[in-house]
Enzyme design. Sequence first.
Site, PDB file in Angstrom:
ATOM      1  N   LYS A  11     -23.780  35.471 -15.877  1.00  0.00           N
ATOM      2  CA  LYS A  11     -22.916  34.507 -16.578  1.00  0.00           C
ATOM      3  C   LYS A  11     -21.949  35.203 -17.546  1.00  0.00           C
ATOM      4  O   LYS A  11     -22.108  36.384 -17.866  1.00  0.00           O
ATOM      5  CB  LYS A  11     -23.811  33.492 -17.307  1.00  0.00           C
ATOM      6  CG  LYS A  11     -24.622  32.603 -16.363  1.00  0.00           C
ATOM      7  CD  LYS A  11     -25.408  31.543 -17.141  1.00  0.00           C
ATOM      8  CE  LYS A  11     -26.172  30.622 -16.207  1.00  0.00           C
ATOM      9  NZ  LYS A  11     -26.901  29.549 -16.969  1.00  0.00           N
ATOM     10  N   TYR A  51     -22.397  22.721 -10.831  1.00  0.00           N
ATOM     11  CA  TYR A  51     -23.411  22.142 -11.719  1.00  0.00           C
ATOM     12  C   TYR A  51     -23.426  20.611 -11.636  1.00  0.00           C
ATOM     13  O   TYR A  51     -23.892  19.950 -12.563  1.00  0.00           O
ATOM     14  CB  TYR A  51     -23.176  22.604 -13.156  1.00  0.00           C
ATOM     15  CG  TYR A  51     -23.737  23.985 -13.452  1.00  0.00           C
ATOM     16  CD1 TYR A  51     -25.112  24.228 -13.369  1.00  0.00           C
ATOM     17  CD2 TYR A  51     -22.916  25.032 -13.826  1.00  0.00           C
ATOM     18  CE1 TYR A  51     -25.637  25.485 -13.649  1.00  0.00           C
ATOM     19  CE2 TYR A  51     -23.441  26.299 -14.117  1.00  0.00           C
ATOM     20  CZ  TYR A  51     -24.801  26.505 -14.018  1.00  0.00           C
ATOM     21  OH  TYR A  51     -25.334  27.744 -14.294  1.00  0.00           O
ATOM     22  N   PHE A  59     -25.223  18.119 -22.181  1.00  0.00           N
ATOM     23  CA  PHE A  59     -24.621  19.452 -22.345  1.00  0.00           C
ATOM     24  C   PHE A  59     -23.654  19.814 -21.214  1.00  0.00           C
ATOM     25  O   PHE A  59     -23.145  20.936 -21.173  1.00  0.00           O
ATOM     26  CB  PHE A  59     -25.711  20.530 -22.468  1.00  0.00           C
ATOM     27  CG  PHE A  59     -26.679  20.575 -21.307  1.00  0.00           C
ATOM     28  CD1 PHE A  59     -26.350  21.246 -20.129  1.00  0.00           C
ATOM     29  CD2 PHE A  59     -27.923  19.964 -21.391  1.00  0.00           C
ATOM     30  CE1 PHE A  59     -27.227  21.302 -19.059  1.00  0.00           C
ATOM     31  CE2 PHE A  59     -28.814  20.010 -20.314  1.00  0.00           C
ATOM     32  CZ  PHE A  59     -28.459  20.678 -19.157  1.00  0.00           C
ATOM     33  N   ARG A  87     -36.756  33.809 -10.349  1.00  0.00           N
ATOM     34  CA  ARG A  87     -37.019  32.909 -11.484  1.00  0.00           C
ATOM     35  C   ARG A  87     -37.987  33.576 -12.467  1.00  0.00           C
ATOM     36  O   ARG A  87     -37.835  33.432 -13.679  1.00  0.00           O
ATOM     37  CB  ARG A  87     -37.593  31.570 -10.993  1.00  0.00           C
ATOM     38  CG  ARG A  87     -36.656  30.744 -10.112  1.00  0.00           C
ATOM     39  CD  ARG A  87     -35.490  30.106 -10.815  1.00  0.00           C
ATOM     40  NE  ARG A  87     -35.851  29.241 -11.910  1.00  0.00           N
ATOM     41  CZ  ARG A  87     -34.993  28.384 -12.498  1.00  0.00           C
ATOM     42  NH1 ARG A  87     -33.731  28.280 -12.066  1.00  0.00           N
ATOM     43  NH2 ARG A  87     -35.379  27.652 -13.505  1.00  0.00           N
ATOM     44  N   THR A  93     -35.427  28.946 -19.278  1.00  0.00           N
ATOM     45  CA  THR A  93     -34.035  28.592 -19.597  1.00  0.00           C
ATOM     46  C   THR A  93     -33.701  28.925 -21.048  1.00  0.00           C
ATOM     47  O   THR A  93     -32.634  29.487 -21.333  1.00  0.00           O
ATOM     48  CB  THR A  93     -33.832  27.076 -19.362  1.00  0.00           C
ATOM     49  OG1 THR A  93     -34.292  26.747 -18.052  1.00  0.00           O
ATOM     50  CG2 THR A  93     -32.375  26.701 -19.519  1.00  0.00           C
ATOM     51  N   ARG A 104     -33.764  36.913 -19.600  1.00  0.00           N
ATOM     52  CA  ARG A 104     -33.298  36.029 -20.675  1.00  0.00           C
ATOM     53  C   ARG A 104     -33.898  36.437 -22.021  1.00  0.00           C
ATOM     54  O   ARG A 104     -33.209  36.375 -23.050  1.00  0.00           O
ATOM     55  CB  ARG A 104     -33.581  34.580 -20.316  1.00  0.00           C
ATOM     56  CG  ARG A 104     -32.571  34.057 -19.266  1.00  0.00           C
ATOM     57  CD  ARG A 104     -33.005  32.774 -18.632  1.00  0.00           C
ATOM     58  NE  ARG A 104     -31.910  32.095 -17.929  1.00  0.00           N
ATOM     59  CZ  ARG A 104     -32.097  31.039 -17.144  1.00  0.00           C
ATOM     60  NH1 ARG A 104     -33.310  30.542 -16.949  1.00  0.00           N
ATOM     61  NH2 ARG A 104     -31.063  30.477 -16.542  1.00  0.00           N
ATOM     62  N   ASN A 114     -27.246  31.958 -21.422  1.00  0.00           N
ATOM     63  CA  ASN A 114     -28.537  32.585 -21.119  1.00  0.00           C
ATOM     64  C   ASN A 114     -28.450  33.597 -19.966  1.00  0.00           C
ATOM     65  O   ASN A 114     -29.415  33.840 -19.257  1.00  0.00           O
ATOM     66  CB  ASN A 114     -29.608  31.513 -20.871  1.00  0.00           C
ATOM     67  CG  ASN A 114     -29.254  30.582 -19.735  1.00  0.00           C
ATOM     68  OD1 ASN A 114     -28.247  30.760 -19.060  1.00  0.00           O
ATOM     69  ND2 ASN A 114     -30.099  29.597 -19.508  1.00  0.00           N
ATOM     70  N   HIS A 117     -28.009  32.759 -13.827  1.00  0.00           N
ATOM     71  CA  HIS A 117     -28.413  31.587 -13.048  1.00  0.00           C
ATOM     72  C   HIS A 117     -29.214  32.086 -11.859  1.00  0.00           C
ATOM     73  O   HIS A 117     -28.883  33.125 -11.285  1.00  0.00           O
ATOM     74  CB  HIS A 117     -27.191  30.827 -12.514  1.00  0.00           C
ATOM     75  CG  HIS A 117     -27.538  29.856 -11.418  1.00  0.00           C
ATOM     76  ND1 HIS A 117     -27.994  28.589 -11.677  1.00  0.00           N
ATOM     77  CD2 HIS A 117     -27.567  30.010 -10.061  1.00  0.00           C
ATOM     78  CE1 HIS A 117     -28.268  27.986 -10.521  1.00  0.00           C
ATOM     79  NE2 HIS A 117     -28.018  28.828  -9.525  1.00  0.00           N
ATOM     80  N   GLU A 128     -26.114  26.983  -2.361  1.00  0.00           N
ATOM     81  CA  GLU A 128     -25.346  27.735  -3.361  1.00  0.00           C
ATOM     82  C   GLU A 128     -24.723  28.990  -2.747  1.00  0.00           C
ATOM     83  O   GLU A 128     -23.581  29.344  -3.062  1.00  0.00           O
ATOM     84  CB  GLU A 128     -26.252  28.071  -4.549  1.00  0.00           C
ATOM     85  CG  GLU A 128     -26.649  26.830  -5.335  1.00  0.00           C
ATOM     86  CD  GLU A 128     -27.682  27.076  -6.424  1.00  0.00           C
ATOM     87  OE1 GLU A 128     -28.066  26.099  -7.096  1.00  0.00           O
ATOM     88  OE2 GLU A 128     -28.128  28.236  -6.622  1.00  0.00           O
TER      89      GLU A 128
HETATM   90  P1  GDP Z   1     -31.983  26.954 -15.309  1.00  0.00           P
HETATM   91  O1  GDP Z   1     -32.326  26.546 -13.904  1.00  0.00           O
HETATM   92  O2  GDP Z   1     -33.106  27.699 -15.997  1.00  0.00           O
HETATM   93  O3  GDP Z   1     -30.682  27.731 -15.385  1.00  0.00           O
HETATM   94  O4  GDP Z   1     -31.794  25.631 -16.184  1.00  0.00           O
HETATM   95  P2  GDP Z   1     -31.171  24.182 -15.807  1.00  0.00           P
HETATM   96  O5  GDP Z   1     -30.908  24.092 -14.339  1.00  0.00           O
HETATM   97  O6  GDP Z   1     -32.059  23.152 -16.425  1.00  0.00           O
HETATM   98  O7  GDP Z   1     -29.798  24.162 -16.619  1.00  0.00           O
HETATM   99  C1  GDP Z   1     -28.657  24.807 -16.107  1.00  0.00           C
HETATM  100  C2  GDP Z   1     -27.984  25.541 -17.234  1.00  0.00           C
HETATM  101  O8  GDP Z   1     -27.520  24.600 -18.212  1.00  0.00           O
HETATM  102  C3  GDP Z   1     -28.893  26.480 -18.048  1.00  0.00           C
HETATM  103  O9  GDP Z   1     -29.092  27.739 -17.456  1.00  0.00           O
HETATM  104  C4  GDP Z   1     -28.115  26.599 -19.342  1.00  0.00           C
HETATM  105  O10 GDP Z   1     -26.996  27.491 -19.212  1.00  0.00           O
HETATM  106  C5  GDP Z   1     -27.594  25.173 -19.511  1.00  0.00           C
HETATM  107  N1  GDP Z   1     -28.531  24.345 -20.315  1.00  0.00           N
HETATM  108  C6  GDP Z   1     -29.762  23.892 -19.952  1.00  0.00           C
HETATM  109  N2  GDP Z   1     -30.321  23.152 -20.914  1.00  0.00           N
HETATM  110  C7  GDP Z   1     -29.406  23.124 -21.929  1.00  0.00           C
HETATM  111  C8  GDP Z   1     -29.380  22.499 -23.219  1.00  0.00           C
HETATM  112  O11 GDP Z   1     -30.323  21.815 -23.639  1.00  0.00           O
HETATM  113  N3  GDP Z   1     -28.264  22.699 -23.982  1.00  0.00           N
HETATM  114  C9  GDP Z   1     -27.200  23.444 -23.539  1.00  0.00           C
HETATM  115  N4  GDP Z   1     -26.132  23.600 -24.344  1.00  0.00           N
HETATM  116  N5  GDP Z   1     -27.188  24.045 -22.325  1.00  0.00           N
HETATM  117  C10 GDP Z   1     -28.267  23.890 -21.540  1.00  0.00           C
HETATM  118 MG    MG Z   2     -31.298  25.235 -12.643  1.00  0.00          MG
END
Ligand code: GDP
Ligand code: MG
Length: 140
Positions: A11, A51, A59, A87, A93, A104, A114, A117, A128
Amino acid sequence: MAIERTFSIIKPDATRRNLTGRINAVFEENGLRIVAQKRVQLSQAQAEAFYGVHRERPFFNDLVSFMISGPVVVQVLEGENAVARNRELMGATDPKKADAGTIRAQFAESIEANSVHGSDSAENAAIEIAYFFAGSEIVA
Ligand code: GDP
Ligand code: MG
């Protein structure tokens, strides 16, 4: 466990801090092979579509802005159990909750910025990967 592929993004927070080599070293030292890779600037439309599953989350707009704030490196990683393995290597996350030693925990700036992805299922990995790579760009 069969050889599998997953989709990864390094990222903008990580490209900005010149961390692509250190993150790739984690993959390569832990049984994942980078079989496709390119550095790209996502458009807003691309980031919103990628996304799309998070469109209703509070968010979402911040996430899209972050993902287009600088270049990203999109990748296909191959190895045994690659989706789950990646993962594990990424960690949770929220970097505050990520296990020590994960990407991370080591590199992320915040729950949003973070660093990486990774696909959450083999089915999503295939979707994807196809979103960013032609079959001819993936060389195992
Ligand atoms: P991942 O699969 O671990 O990447 O997490 P998710 O699929 O739930 O979320 C996608 C991405 O959205 C995350 O990697 C973060 O960059 C962002 N994100 C997730 N949760 C939050 C949150 O609570 N606040 C903010 N600002 N960004 C978030
Ligand atoms: Mg995800």
